[in-house]
Design a protein around this motif. Structure first.
Motif, mmCIF file in Angstrom:
data_model
loop_
_atom_site.group_PDB
_atom_site.id
_atom_site.type_symbol
_atom_site.label_atom_id
_atom_site.label_comp_id
_atom_site.label_asym_id
_atom_site.label_seq_id
_atom_site.Cartn_x
_atom_site.Cartn_y
_atom_site.Cartn_z
ATOM 1 N N TYR A 160 25.503 -11.823 -4.313
ATOM 2 C CA TYR A 160 26.264 -12.580 -3.940
ATOM 3 C C TYR A 160 26.173 -12.803 -2.775
ATOM 4 O O TYR A 160 25.272 -14.431 -2.409
ATOM 5 C CB TYR A 160 27.649 -11.782 -3.533
ATOM 6 C CG TYR A 160 28.218 -13.099 -2.299
ATOM 7 C CD1 TYR A 160 28.823 -13.892 -3.252
ATOM 8 C CD2 TYR A 160 28.255 -12.519 -1.446
ATOM 9 C CE1 TYR A 160 29.626 -14.734 -1.775
ATOM 10 C CE2 TYR A 160 28.803 -13.736 0.169
ATOM 11 C CZ TYR A 160 29.389 -14.691 -0.731
ATOM 12 O OH TYR A 160 30.125 -15.622 -0.408
ATOM 13 N N PHE A 161 24.702 -11.453 -1.579
ATOM 14 C CA PHE A 161 24.380 -12.445 -0.293
ATOM 15 C C PHE A 161 22.636 -12.986 -1.163
ATOM 16 O O PHE A 161 22.291 -13.861 -0.290
ATOM 17 C CB PHE A 161 23.772 -11.592 0.469
ATOM 18 C CG PHE A 161 24.931 -10.476 0.765
ATOM 19 C CD1 PHE A 161 25.939 -11.534 1.959
ATOM 20 C CD2 PHE A 161 25.424 -9.427 0.332
ATOM 21 C CE1 PHE A 161 26.998 -10.906 2.520
ATOM 22 C CE2 PHE A 161 27.362 -8.971 1.420
ATOM 23 C CZ PHE A 161 27.498 -10.012 1.899
ATOM 24 N N LYS A 162 22.491 -12.664 -2.026
ATOM 25 C CA LYS A 162 21.102 -13.606 -2.960
ATOM 26 C C LYS A 162 21.394 -14.500 -3.343
ATOM 27 O O LYS A 162 20.538 -15.941 -3.492
ATOM 28 C CB LYS A 162 19.995 -12.326 -3.387
ATOM 29 C CG LYS A 162 20.023 -11.335 -2.742
ATOM 30 C CD LYS A 162 19.121 -9.965 -3.722
ATOM 31 C CE LYS A 162 17.942 -8.870 -3.316
ATOM 32 N NZ LYS A 162 17.754 -8.049 -3.852
ATOM 33 N N ALA A 172 33.297 -10.121 -2.986
ATOM 34 C CA ALA A 172 32.012 -10.621 -2.786
ATOM 35 C C ALA A 172 32.080 -10.010 -2.160
ATOM 36 O O ALA A 172 30.435 -9.697 -2.230
ATOM 37 C CB ALA A 172 32.658 -12.145 -2.979
ATOM 38 N N ARG A 173 32.170 -9.739 -1.079
ATOM 39 C CA ARG A 173 31.485 -9.192 0.026
ATOM 40 C C ARG A 173 31.182 -7.635 -0.314
ATOM 41 O O ARG A 173 30.373 -7.445 0.466
ATOM 42 C CB ARG A 173 31.759 -9.900 1.881
ATOM 43 C CG ARG A 173 31.216 -11.146 2.039
ATOM 44 C CD ARG A 173 31.693 -11.983 3.520
ATOM 45 N NE ARG A 173 31.869 -13.244 3.830
ATOM 46 C CZ ARG A 173 30.234 -13.156 4.102
ATOM 47 N NH1 ARG A 173 29.842 -12.360 4.861
ATOM 48 N NH2 ARG A 173 30.205 -14.504 4.040
ATOM 49 N N THR A 174 32.085 -6.782 -0.347
ATOM 50 C CA THR A 174 32.408 -5.510 -0.623
ATOM 51 C C THR A 174 32.005 -4.768 -1.977
ATOM 52 O O THR A 174 32.608 -3.717 -1.552
ATOM 53 C CB THR A 174 33.818 -4.609 0.159
ATOM 54 O OG1 THR A 174 34.197 -5.582 -0.525
ATOM 55 C CG2 THR A 174 33.491 -5.809 1.558
ATOM 56 N N SER A 175 31.373 -5.976 -2.797
ATOM 57 C CA SER A 175 32.208 -5.085 -3.893
ATOM 58 C C SER A 175 30.271 -4.712 -4.247
ATOM 59 O O SER A 175 29.219 -4.489 -3.892
ATOM 60 C CB SER A 175 31.949 -6.323 -5.502
ATOM 61 O OG SER A 175 30.530 -6.794 -5.608
ATOM 62 N N ASN A 176 30.182 -3.551 -5.401
ATOM 63 C CA ASN A 176 29.021 -2.978 -5.987
ATOM 64 C C ASN A 176 27.287 -3.613 -5.903
ATOM 65 O O ASN A 176 26.660 -3.603 -6.100
ATOM 66 C CB ASN A 176 28.813 -2.259 -6.596
ATOM 67 C CG ASN A 176 30.594 -0.701 -6.986
ATOM 68 O OD1 ASN A 176 29.726 -0.745 -5.918
ATOM 69 N ND2 ASN A 176 30.663 -0.405 -8.018
ATOM 70 N N GLN A 177 28.267 -4.911 -6.146
ATOM 71 C CA GLN A 177 27.388 -5.540 -6.827
ATOM 72 C C GLN A 177 27.291 -6.753 -5.899
ATOM 73 O O GLN A 177 26.907 -8.070 -5.840
ATOM 74 C CB GLN A 177 27.548 -6.785 -7.976
ATOM 75 C CG GLN A 177 27.599 -5.887 -9.153
ATOM 76 C CD GLN A 177 26.599 -5.705 -9.800
ATOM 77 O OE1 GLN A 177 25.512 -5.590 -8.710
ATOM 78 N NE2 GLN A 177 26.580 -4.830 -11.172
#
Length: 409
Positions: free
Chosen positions: A187-189, A178-183
């Motif tokens: 996740y952070f928004k 979740a923290r490192t994917s291309n998307q």
């Protein structure tokens, strides 16, 4: 009884009892680009999601693309599968405009992402029919340095804005991914709408087995020899699984007496066969072809260690979890997804991706240290039973659906 403030088909909830006795069941559509008998992680996860939800009293229907030798519709373990004929198909990217009408009348739609072209059609159907959309983000689209990368970048942008930002709940299979994917920006928004829902394993089906000698004999393997297992697709969509790195490692002195069992099929299989011959490994490598998920456990069980030498960071590492459920320790490529579900040195060994020398040394360490193998297998099996059994995952997914619908049990 569930109380609801926004359901597209409230009358169906009132008349469909939940077998678990916690209230009415839901009418759920699961949408996926691939599904068994095609063997891939995303399709298998969809299968077990559907099975567990059906066991909990929900009416589940899976929508996927037509597949040669598979029926257009069938009943599987309490749920229905619809295989739709694509208008156009490029690899694992079928265009299924029928989804716009087929998805009408459901209480909730669950999309397994990525699904090139299908994701956007599914999101549009959810919008048109006012149905809450839940999305599982399984993995990144893997860039390969070809012209295809430009299309993948466009798909990432389209998917982000037309699907991921619009989902009622967005699920990632591990915190690390979740923290490192291309998307990860999504996740952070949208952290308040995101959840971590890991993949799982049937710990009754995948369990330590007897009869190792019989299975080794079937494959012409020495009863007391050292055996490594690899499970993965042998097609262009799974080029990143790292079988070439594993073959290079097998050719090193540390593993000169070890055998390799390769489970998987695809258009690149002959290329890997030739690679094994060039390296002088033909007598020590067994290509077993496609094996259905329900028949996979013995291939882990006959081995001493499983290798997961992925060239890119895995979002989860389903092969590692399946192997540990069978009591077989794992050497895997390091990455945030695997690190967030299993502990290096306690549940498995991790190595730097794309390094045959490092991979060979780690595999040799396990093959030559039986107490270490047993300790990793015991601890890993216990973690899988505690956290990654499909029964547990099914209950968590059900609760996420209730959240997405704005209902409470």
């Amino acid at each position: 009884m569930l109380q609801t403030d926004r359901l597209s088909q409230p009358s169906t909830l009132e008349t469909r009892p939940n077998a678990a006795g916690r209230g009415p069941g839901l009418k759920i559509a699961q949408v996926t680009a691939t599904f068994p008998p095609y063997q891939a992680g995303t399709g298998n996860v969809c299968f077990y999601n559907a099975r567990e939800l059906a066991r909990r009293g929900h009416q589940v229907e899976v929508f996927t693309a037509a597949l040669a030798a598979a029926p257009a519709t069938e009943e599987l373990e309490g749920f229905k599968v619809h295989r739709l004929k694509p208008l156009l198909r490029v690899g694992n990217a079928p265009l299924l405009p029928q989804l716009l009408t087929e998805l009408r009348g459901f209480d909730l739609i669950h999309l397994h992402y990525p699904f090139i072209s299908g994701s956007e059609v599914t999101a549009l159907a959810a919008l048109l029919h006012c149905i809450p959309l839940v999305v599982t983000y399984h993995n990144d689209l893997i860039y390969s340095g070809t012209l295809r990368d430009g299309f993948f970048r466009l798909e990432n942008w389209l998917g982000r804005h037309s699907v991921l930002y619009r989902a009622k709940r967005l699920l990632f299979v591990s915190q690390g991914h979740a923290r490192t994917s291309n998307q990860s920006q999504v996740y952070f928004k949208r952290q308040s709408e995101c959840r971590i829902l890991p993949n799982g394993v049937d710990t009754r089906q995948f369990s330590p087995m007897a009869g190792r000698a019989e299975w080794r004999e079937k494959l012409g393997l020495p009863l007391e020899g050292q055996v490594i297992c690899f499970v993965g697709g042998l097609d262009p969509a799974h080029h990143y699984k790292g079988l070439s790195v594993l073959l290079a490692a097998l050719g090193r002195e540390e593993l000169q007496t070890a055998f390799l069992v390769v489970v998987g099929d695809g258009s690149l299989k002959e290329q890997y066969r030739q690679e094994a011959r060039r390296l002088g490994l033909a007598e020590r490598v067994r290509f077993c072809g496609k094996v259905a998920n329900q028949d996979l456990a013995p291939y882990y069980g006959l081995s001493d260690v499983t290798a997961m030498p992925s060239l890119v960071a895995e979002s989860f590492g389903l092969v590692a979890v399946e192997s540990l459920a069978c009591g077989i320790p794992v050497v895997a490529s390091d990455g945030p997804g695997v690190r967030s579900i299993l502990e290096a040195g306690r549940d498995l060994l991790l190595v730097e991706p794309g390094k045959p020398v490092e991979l060979a040394k780690a595999l040799a360490t396990l093959l030559n240290d039986k107490p270490l193998r047993q300790a990793l297998a015991r601890q890993g099996r216990q973690k899988v039973q505690d956290y990654y059994d499909w029964g547990t995952i099914g209950g968590q997914l059900e609760q996420i659906y209730f959240e997405a619908l704005g209902v409470s049990a």
